[in-house]
Design an enzyme around this catalytic site. Structure first.
Site: not given
Length: 761
Positions: A17, A20, A456
């Site tokens: 979860c 945790c 670029d």
């Protein structure tokens, strides 16, 4: 000298979860010299640490102290210095396959539990909820059906909750375990010590009331249904994560499985790809995949690199050219010397980028994790308050327990735990499928706010390949004859401009005559004899050209003024023709610029090339502002200047000279066909090299972030609205469990919508 830091990934398979996450992250960050990021979706911790202050043992101990089982990823294959240079040999693909195997096994286990529990839950609900199906002492059958559901089916939740309790913590699994066990044991108590066991149905189906209404209510169906719903939610979550990893599996499967290695005796032998080492020479026949990155040492052929670069046209390869693993040899036989194997190959690096993108964490997710870590103990407290209130109020134990259990179940923030990681997983997985590699989900926030894009020129807006775009001839010289002689001399050179001229001429006149006495005039041009005439081709200033006629001189001046490169060709010392060569603008560049404008981002051309060439390209693609003639540090200054003005800047580039500005920008977008340095410096990589991918990357990132916010809003709104309802006792625990499961299903399905993300082009 800067200290060398190391990086390691730790799998935590029993982390179930979002709450945790906060516990594990706190423990790991508590280790001296360690900085950790933990992700619930992939159940992995990415830890950067100082080896002089901490080691792997301390990191594993920290995970164990949080109550979870650490599994170091790959015995070193994923470990490396924080600067990005591996210092362990190994095949990173094996680690990814091991992780996938674990995912498959976990999914199979969840599926088995879900099937068994669902099979038992159906009759459990029927006999407890449908009076017409009840019989004498059906309550004991309900007990028999509910027991394996609660204890075997719910074992993953109980195990996780127990681990957390041992370390003085709480998680979302704590809520699940407490809710189902409270319903089960209350029912068992009522069955054994109350009157619930005496309640039955006569054969005439006349209801027999209990002697004491306080202990006759059973909640076996609640415990069973909630457990089954939660297993279903977790199963669909795991399946979604597995499907989100399809892109990574596809990348891993692209590589060759066996390779024909040339031994010291010159003979070929087939060996597994895992046994190939750098320096080995191997054979690639037509139709075969190139086994690994290397350099051609013998043969020539066209190689299809579309799997890696997205370019559909095969690329000609001769001795000395580099080839990429997993590309396909379409024509001749090649002998290749392996230069990079295993985790060092371009294919493995792309796979690692995908995996890193799925193990990263955005600030939004950290917010959700912090909230979850506080949310669980608060909810447990509210549940206890609810229980005490209704007991004191005199509503009876049955009603009080029902209300308290409802609070525990409805508050379980599974939807909150899924809200961010699942959206990130699906979004980054979809990006990988369409050629957009997101290095880390923390990029998402910057992507949302980008208002300026610096681009670029060479290799980004242009192909980086020269093409013959115009010719002018001196009166008295025959066009076809001059083109043939110039093409013959240029065809003997390997210079990009010479190749462009030769290819352009060959396309017009066909075969070219032979050349004798070819000589390369370094940095200036080439010369040789064709059909007995001396031909010199090169810069207009090169010696060997006579006085340049006015027509040719005007053509040269106009060409250079338009940003093209002009060359002059002389035959026996007399200028015969002038030719203009230019870097070809990508066909998709104008669309890319238009798309960026449509997203509210101002495009700016930033290049080291001269102003005339830069302006010509800018006019062609639709860019107004041009910054030309700048060195790498000048590009960095251009980025910093706009950031100082409060702009959120994205930089798109492909070369080594772009890497400092890519790193400086709020969002660095690297062209995948460019240099490794640029790719490492960027936050996003466009695998195909098509600049339109930048538009899709920003759109996908914004869509992913929008999905995360939708998920979080729904999860918070759901908990905020239904917890007070549950506390009033007006929400049946079973209905609470169903509503909670539906919220998780909403988050899963909302996140999976990202799999349908379409390119804008």
């Amino acid at each position: 000298m800067e200290k060398t830091r190391e990086k390691v990934e730790i799998e935590i398979p029993d982390m179930n979860c979002a709450s945790c996450v906060a516990k594990v992250e706190k423990k790991l960050n508590g280790v001296e010299g360690a900085e950790a990021t933990v992700n619930f979706a992939t159940k992995k911790a990415s830890v950067e640490f100082d080896p002089e202050l901490a080691g792997e043992a301390e990191l594993e101990a920290a995970v164990g102290a949080a109550g979870y089982t650490p599994v170091l990823a790959g015995n070193g294959a994923h470990k490396g210095r924080a600067d990005g240079h591996d210092h362990h040999e190994g095949h990173g693909e094996g680690d990814a396959h091991d992780h996938m195997s674990h995912q498959v096994a976990s999914l199979a286990s969840l599926k088995a539990r879900l099937i068994v529990c669902a099979t038992l839950t159906v009759p459990l609900v029927l006999i407890t909820m449908v009076p017409g199906l009840q019989f004498d002492y059906w309550q004991w059958v309900a007990l028999a059906l509910a027991t394996p559901i609660v204890f075997w089916g719910g074992l993953p939740f109980h195990r996780s909750a127990l681990k957390s309790a041992r370390h003085g913590g709480t998680t979302m699994d704590t809520l699940i375990s407490l809710g189902t066990l409270a319903a089960y044991f209350w029912s068992l108590y009522a069955l054994v010590f109350g009157d619930a066991g005496m309640v039955g149905m006569k054969m005439t189906f006349e209801w027999v009331p209990s002697r004491d209404g306080a202990l006759d209510n059973l909640y076996f169906e609640v415990a069973g249904v909630v457990t089954t719903f939660l297993l279903a939610g977790r199963y669909f979550e795991e399946r979604a994560k597995e499907r989100a990893g399809d892109a990574l599996r596809a990348l891993m499967d692209m590589g060759a499985k066996e390779v024909a290695v040339i031994g010291p005796d010159g003979n070929e032998r087939m060996v597994p790809i895992e046994e190939l080492s750098a320096g080995d020479r191997f054979v690639v026949r037509p139709g075969e995949k190139v086994a690994t990155d290397g350099v051609v040492v013998e043969g020539d052929s066209a190689v299809d690199e579309s799997l890696i670069t997205g370019e559909s046209v095969p690329v000609e390869k001769v001795a000395g050219d580099e080839v990429v693993g997993a590309s396909i040899n379409t024509e001749g036989r090649l002998v290749v010397e392996a230069t990079r194997v295993g985790s060092e190959t371009a294919l493995a690096q792309i796979a690692r980028l995908v995996e890193e993108a799925q193990t990263g964490k955005a600030p939004v997710q950290r917010l959700a994790d912090r909230i979850s870590s506080v949310f669980v103990p608060v909810v447990i407290g509210l549940s206890l308050i609810t229980l005490a209130f209704w007991l004191v109020e005199g509503s009876g134990g049955s009603f009080a327990v029902s209300a308290a259990v409802s609070v525990l179940i409805i508050a379980c923030p599974c939807a909150l735990g899924l809200a961010t990681p699942l959206a990130l997983l699906v979004g980054t997985g979809r990006g990988a499928q369409i050629g957009i590699l997101i290095r880390g989900p923390e990029v998402l926030e910057s992507t949302r706010r980008v208002d300026t894009v610096l681009l670029d020129k060479t290799g980004t807006l242009t192909t980086g390949e020269m093409r013959l775009s115009g010719t002018e001839f001196t009166e008295g010289f025959e066009r076809g004859e001059v083109l043939g002689m110039v093409g013959a001399v240029e065809d003997a050179s390997s210079h990009p401009i010479a190749r462009a001229v030769a290819d352009g001429i060959r396309a017009e006149v066909g075969s070219l005559p032979s050349v004798e006495g070819f000589r390369n005039l370094e940095g200036l041009g080439v010369e040789g004899a064709v059909e007995g005439k001396k031909v010199v081709v090169g810069r207009p200033s090169i010696e060997g050209h006579g006085p340049v006629p006015a027509g040719l001189d005007r053509f040269i001046e106009e060409s250079e003024g338009s940003g093209m490169t002009a060359i002059l060709a002389s035959v026996d010392g007399t200028p015969a023709a002038a030719m203009a060569v230019r870097d070809t603008v990508r066909d998709t560049s104008p669309q890319a610029v238009s798309g960026l404008k449509g997203l509210g981002a101002e495009p700016v051309l930033l290049t080291g090339d001269n102003a005339r060439t830069a302006q010509a390209v800018a006019d062609e693609v639709g860019i107004k502002e041009v910054i030309a003639g700048v060195l790498p540090e000048g590009k960095v200054d251009a980025v910093r200047g706009r950031q100082a003005d409060g702009r959120v800047v994205a930089m798109i580039g492909d070369g080594v000279n772009d890497s400092p500005s890519l790193a400086q920008a709020d969002l660095g977008i690297a062209i995948g066909t460019g240099s490794d340095v640029a790719i490492e410096a960027g936050d996003l990589t466009l695998v195909s090299g098509d600049p339109r991918g930048a538009v899709d990357a920003i759109r996908l990132s914004r869509a992913t972030l929008r999905t995360i916010k939708q998920n979080l809003f729904f999860a918070f709104a759901y908990n905020t609205i239904l917890i007070p309802v549950a506390m009033t006792g007006r929400l049946n625990p079973m209905l609470a469990g169903a509503a909670m499961a539906l919220s998780s299903i909403f988050v899963v399905t909302n996140s999976l919508r990202l799999r349908g993300f379409k390119r804008s082009s």
